[in-house]
Design an enzyme around this catalytic site. Structure first.
Site, PDB file in Angstrom:
ATOM      1  N   ASP A 119      34.133  52.754  74.734  1.00 54.94           N
ATOM      2  CA  ASP A 119      35.055  51.767  75.305  1.00 54.94           C
ATOM      3  C   ASP A 119      34.728  50.394  74.718  1.00 54.94           C
ATOM      4  OD1 ASP A 119      36.545  50.085  77.245  1.00 54.94           O
ATOM      5  OD2 ASP A 119      36.689  51.949  78.388  1.00 54.94           O
ATOM      6  N   ASN A 206      47.002  48.860  68.321  1.00 54.86           N
ATOM      7  CA  ASN A 206      45.813  49.374  69.009  1.00 54.86           C
ATOM      8  C   ASN A 206      45.955  50.870  69.306  1.00 54.86           C
ATOM      9  OD1 ASN A 206      43.310  48.758  70.706  1.00 54.86           O
ATOM     10  ND2 ASN A 206      44.649  49.723  72.212  1.00 54.86           N
ATOM     11  N   THR A 232      52.396  60.387  77.911  1.00 52.76           N
ATOM     12  CA  THR A 232      53.074  59.925  79.122  1.00 52.76           C
ATOM     13  C   THR A 232      54.400  60.659  79.296  1.00 52.76           C
ATOM     14  OG1 THR A 232      54.075  58.012  80.216  1.00 52.76           O
ATOM     15  CG2 THR A 232      54.087  57.962  77.828  1.00 52.76           C
ATOM     16  N   SER A 267      59.790  51.329  76.496  1.00 52.06           N
ATOM     17  CA  SER A 267      59.006  50.096  76.354  1.00 52.06           C
ATOM     18  C   SER A 267      58.204  50.262  75.066  1.00 52.06           C
ATOM     19  CB  SER A 267      58.050  49.880  77.533  1.00 52.06           C
ATOM     20  OG  SER A 267      56.953  50.783  77.444  1.00 52.06           O
ATOM     21  N   TYR A 269      55.140  50.019  74.855  1.00 49.60           N
ATOM     22  CA  TYR A 269      53.989  50.858  75.210  1.00 49.60           C
ATOM     23  C   TYR A 269      54.363  52.339  75.151  1.00 49.60           C
ATOM     24  CZ  TYR A 269      51.696  54.026  78.334  1.00 49.60           C
ATOM     25  OH  TYR A 269      51.144  55.175  78.850  1.00 49.60           O
ATOM     26  N   HIS A 270      55.453  52.707  75.877  1.00 52.42           N
ATOM     27  CA  HIS A 270      55.817  54.130  75.905  1.00 52.42           C
ATOM     28  C   HIS A 270      56.111  54.633  74.490  1.00 52.42           C
ATOM     29  CE1 HIS A 270      56.562  53.286  80.299  1.00 52.42           C
ATOM     30  NE2 HIS A 270      56.069  54.506  80.407  1.00 52.42           N
ATOM     31  N   LYS A 273      53.142  55.838  72.496  1.00 55.55           N
ATOM     32  CA  LYS A 273      52.695  57.213  72.791  1.00 55.55           C
ATOM     33  C   LYS A 273      53.562  58.234  72.048  1.00 55.55           C
ATOM     34  CE  LYS A 273      49.765  56.385  76.447  1.00 55.55           C
ATOM     35  NZ  LYS A 273      48.452  56.944  76.748  1.00 55.55           N
ATOM     36  N   LEU A 327      53.320  53.195  93.439  1.00 56.54           N
ATOM     37  CA  LEU A 327      52.836  53.522  94.785  1.00 56.54           C
ATOM     38  C   LEU A 327      51.609  52.676  95.167  1.00 56.54           C
ATOM     39  CD1 LEU A 327      53.088  55.187  97.338  1.00 56.54           C
ATOM     40  CD2 LEU A 327      51.839  57.017  96.225  1.00 56.54           C
ATOM     41  N   TYR A 343      62.580  47.704  92.382  1.00 55.67           N
ATOM     42  CA  TYR A 343      63.326  47.089  91.284  1.00 55.67           C
ATOM     43  C   TYR A 343      64.738  47.681  91.230  1.00 55.67           C
ATOM     44  CZ  TYR A 343      58.727  45.537  89.463  1.00 55.67           C
ATOM     45  OH  TYR A 343      57.477  44.974  89.301  1.00 55.67           O
ATOM     46  N   VAL A 415      64.653  47.377  81.472  1.00 55.92           N
ATOM     47  CA  VAL A 415      65.922  48.010  81.095  1.00 55.92           C
ATOM     48  C   VAL A 415      65.708  49.508  81.273  1.00 55.92           C
ATOM     49  CG1 VAL A 415      67.567  48.418  79.238  1.00 55.92           C
ATOM     50  CG2 VAL A 415      66.470  46.168  79.468  1.00 55.92           C
TER      51      VAL A 415
HETATM   52  O1  LIG Z   1      56.905  47.116  92.063  1.00 51.89           O
HETATM   53  C1  LIG Z   1      57.465  48.003  91.410  1.00 51.89           C
HETATM   54  C2  LIG Z   1      56.848  48.651  90.325  1.00 51.89           C
HETATM   55  C3  LIG Z   1      57.552  49.615  89.640  1.00 51.89           C
HETATM   56  N1  LIG Z   1      58.821  49.935  90.015  1.00 51.89           N
HETATM   57  C4  LIG Z   1      59.544  50.989  89.270  1.00 51.89           C
HETATM   58  O2  LIG Z   1      58.752  52.152  89.344  1.00 51.89           O
HETATM   59  C5  LIG Z   1      58.911  52.941  88.179  1.00 51.89           C
HETATM   60  C6  LIG Z   1      57.535  53.265  87.632  1.00 51.89           C
HETATM   61  O3  LIG Z   1      56.926  52.067  87.191  1.00 51.89           O
HETATM   62  P1  LIG Z   1      55.343  51.906  87.145  1.00 51.89           P
HETATM   63  O4  LIG Z   1      55.039  50.475  86.858  1.00 51.89           O
HETATM   64  O5  LIG Z   1      54.734  52.508  88.356  1.00 51.89           O
HETATM   65  O6  LIG Z   1      54.948  52.878  85.940  1.00 51.89           O
HETATM   66  P2  LIG Z   1      55.214  52.762  84.373  1.00 51.89           P
HETATM   67  O7  LIG Z   1      55.507  51.388  83.919  1.00 51.89           O
HETATM   68  O8  LIG Z   1      56.224  53.809  84.012  1.00 51.89           O
HETATM   69  O9  LIG Z   1      53.827  53.154  83.743  1.00 51.89           O
HETATM   70  C7  LIG Z   1      52.814  53.889  84.435  1.00 51.89           C
HETATM   71  O10 LIG Z   1      53.134  55.245  84.458  1.00 51.89           O
HETATM   72  C8  LIG Z   1      53.342  55.834  83.143  1.00 51.89           C
HETATM   73  C9  LIG Z   1      53.730  57.254  83.374  1.00 51.89           C
HETATM   74  S1  LIG Z   1      55.486  57.466  83.378  1.00 51.89           S
HETATM   75  O11 LIG Z   1      56.072  56.492  84.305  1.00 51.89           O
HETATM   76  O12 LIG Z   1      55.942  57.165  82.020  1.00 51.89           O
HETATM   77  O13 LIG Z   1      55.777  58.804  83.750  1.00 51.89           O
HETATM   78  C10 LIG Z   1      52.049  55.692  82.356  1.00 51.89           C
HETATM   79  O14 LIG Z   1      52.250  56.175  81.055  1.00 51.89           O
HETATM   80  C11 LIG Z   1      51.626  54.242  82.290  1.00 51.89           C
HETATM   81  O15 LIG Z   1      50.380  54.107  81.618  1.00 51.89           O
HETATM   82  C12 LIG Z   1      51.503  53.668  83.698  1.00 51.89           C
HETATM   83  O16 LIG Z   1      51.171  52.298  83.659  1.00 51.89           O
HETATM   84  C13 LIG Z   1      59.772  52.130  87.222  1.00 51.89           C
HETATM   85  O17 LIG Z   1      61.074  52.626  87.280  1.00 51.89           O
HETATM   86  C14 LIG Z   1      59.721  50.722  87.776  1.00 51.89           C
HETATM   87  O18 LIG Z   1      60.869  49.962  87.517  1.00 51.89           O
HETATM   88  C15 LIG Z   1      59.442  49.303  91.082  1.00 51.89           C
HETATM   89  O19 LIG Z   1      60.592  49.592  91.421  1.00 51.89           O
HETATM   90  N2  LIG Z   1      58.745  48.365  91.743  1.00 51.89           N
END
Ligand SMILES: O=c1ccn([C@@H]2O[C@H](COP(=O)(O)OP(=O)(O)O[C@H]3O[C@H](CS(=O)(=O)O)[C@@H](O)[C@H](O)[C@H]3O)[C@@H](O)[C@H]2O)c(=O)[nH]1
Length: 481
Positions: A119, A206, A232, A267, A269-270, A273, A327, A343, A415
């Site tokens: 790390d 990175n 992811t 994004s 980030y996504h 991956k 969550l 959101y 978006v």
């Molecule tokens: O306060 C909030 C936070 C998030 N969301 C919504 O919840 C969903 C999930 O967002 P998130 O911030 O919990 O998760 P995400 O940005 O997708 O990323 C997280 O979850 C991903 C798995 S997945 O979502 O792509 O299946 C992992 O890859 C990432 O490393 C991890 O940070 C999104 O539609 C977002 O708009 C809300 O409505 N309110």
């Protein structure tokens, strides 16, 4: 390593919860790619000349003084590990100081694997730069490892450095000789990657170069080593058809083939991956690498059996709008009386899993390795929820604890589809023995109680979203404190 971030870059949120950016031009200090530890450590015994070179990066937990009681435990622990050494699988956990990585490193160590953490500690630097902090106070990686040793007698080796620096990674590989590499060592926040151009470029550099280096290290030094890579579920996006586990069989113009499932990441980030997955799939074909891509959903929770053993082992819990996930954020918001931040319309549906299942899934993947040349994809989540469903569950659980929980609809900074079909397969890990911890009232109670316990540490200014997918620009962003 991209030279894009500097300790002078900061990103804060004003008291009105709006982000005020001011441009800066001093983002030029490179992040150090490796550290020659300025603390005492014991060089590896009987090092070959090549290995000696890597000793600067290696810290052994046994190098520090411990209590007499602990020392006694260590003695028996060392004996056990010597006896078991010939049969124990060696697992390198890249990103082992982060949220999923730390829990996994301890779990694997507890299960008898010989573990090394690699790390560069950059996750802690992001917090410093952005003015954020974990809800839970976390110990330094050195204290964490020392405490683990004192409690269990088990060693975890530590290699502090950047996997984008191939020389560093090569020395870590040659020194530790892993049988499996679990790769969590990526910038994992979608909002972080959407702050500005430099963070977008940093994230992709990175993540993509780091993974490429891991692939080259396996090819050069440990051909048999199994790569377990954290992908992811976001690689798939939200298509209007069922999501398969990695591959889909398509018949087109009368011919049939099984092809990689279409990728629609949303994004930078996504997308990083997605690029990783392609590079890994290619090297499995070209070089015979064995790899498992774990397409993980959104993780929640904080305690695992191991991190609950001592306050020095406590895991981080992010609630801010950059690193906090749905969550976990909602539980912290409920604990401090902040309305839950849904959101947009809140119909966004994703796969979710308990962090106790993250560690279980990784262990299952390691124990059942891919074959040489095989590129396996597992969808790693246990249940699907929409954001509205999560908000309703947290509201109900909060009320049981006497908390008044309100929900607001926040203009969506991302978006993404806010109402959509979502049905993703997730059977392969279950077939290999995963026993899911489904989201239950008791887990929500304990997560909420945890949040209440640490609520005085919450900086409510970090809760509202501050990074806009549409407003991202080339100009470096920061704000006044
Ligand atoms: O306060 C909030 C936070 C998030 N969301 C919504 O919840 C969903 C999930 O967002 P998130 O911030 O919990 O998760 P995400 O940005 O997708 O990323 C997280 O979850 C991903 C798995 S997945 O979502 O792509 O299946 C992992 O890859 C990432 O490393 C991890 O940070 C999104 O539609 C977002 O708009 C809300 O409505 N309110």
């Amino acid at each position: 390593m991209a030279h894009l971030l500097s300790t002078t870059c900061s990103l804060d949120v004003s008291s009105s919860n709006k982000m005020h950016f001011k441009s800066i031009n001093q983002c030029s200090t490179p992040i150090p790619t490796s550290f020659n530890m300025g603390i005492s450590f014991s060089p590896l015994k009987k090092l070959s000349s090549q290995r000696k070179k890597s000793a600067q990066y290696v810290v052994r937990a046994s190098a520090v003084s411990m209590s007499q009681e602990a020392t006694n435990q260590n003695d028996s622990g060392s004996q056990q590990s010597t006896d078991a050494a010939s049969t124990r699988k060696k697992v390198m956990v890249i990103g082992g100081d982060g949220y999923c990585g730390w829990a996994t490193a301890l779990h694997l160590s507890n299960k008898g694997y010989e573990v090394a953490i690699v790390d560069n500690l950059i996750r802690r630097l992001f917090d410093h730069q952005l003015g954020l902090d974990s809800l839970t106070p976390i110990s330094s990686i050195h204290n964490r490892i020392r405490r683990w040793k004192s409690l269990t007698g088990k060693d975890i080796q530590l290699f502090v450095g950047d996997i984008c620096d191939f020389d560093f990674l090569a020395e870590a590989f040659k020194s530790f000789e892993p049988d499996a590499v679990v790769h969590f060592g990526e910038q994992r926040s979608a909002p972080y990657s959407m702050i500005d151009r430099s963070r977008a470029v940093f994230t992709q550099h990175n993540n993509v170069i780091g993974t490429l280096n891991v692939l080259f290290a396996i090819k050069e030094f440990r051909e048999e080593c199994h790569l377990v890579k954290l992908g992811t579920m976001g690689e798939y996006g939200t298509p209007n058809i069922d999501i398969e586990e990695g591959f889909i069989t398509i018949t087109h113009n009368g011919r049939t083939d099984t092809l990689p499932y279409p990728k629609q990441a949303s994004s930078f980030y996504h997308l990083s991956k997605v690029h990783d997955s392609h590079n890994i799939a290619f090297t499995c074909k070209a070089w015979g690498i064995r790899a498992t891509d774990l397409n993980q959903g959104v993780v929640y929770g904080v305690r695992t059996d191991e991190t609950a053993m001592h306050e020095d082992l406590v895991n981080r819990l992010d609630y801010d709008a950059v690193f906090g996930t749905a969550l976990n954020r909602f539980c912290v918001q409920a604990a401090v009386g902040h309305p839950l931040t849904v959101y947009g319309k809140g119909g966004q549906t994703r796969g979710y899993l308990d962090i106790r299942d993250t560690v279980q899934c990784v262990e299952i993947a390691i124990a059942n390795p891919a074959n040489p040349g095989e590129f396996r994809v597992f969808n790693q989540f246990t249940e699907q929820f929409s954001v509205n469903e999560l908000a309703a569950l947290v509201t109900k659980a909060g009320e049981k604890l006497g908390l008044e929980v309100k929900t607001i609809s926040v203009p969506n900074p991302r978006v993404e589809a806010e109402e959509h079909y979502y049905n993703a397969k997730h059977t392969k890990l279950i077939e290999l023995g995963l026993q899911p911890h489904l989201l239950s009232d008791s887990l929500l109670d304990s997560l909420l109680n945890f949040a209440v316990q640490y609520k005085d540490r919450v900086d409510t200014k970090q809760i509202m979203p501050s990074v806009s997918w549409k407003k991202i620009g080339a100009k470096p962003k920061t704000v006044a404190a």
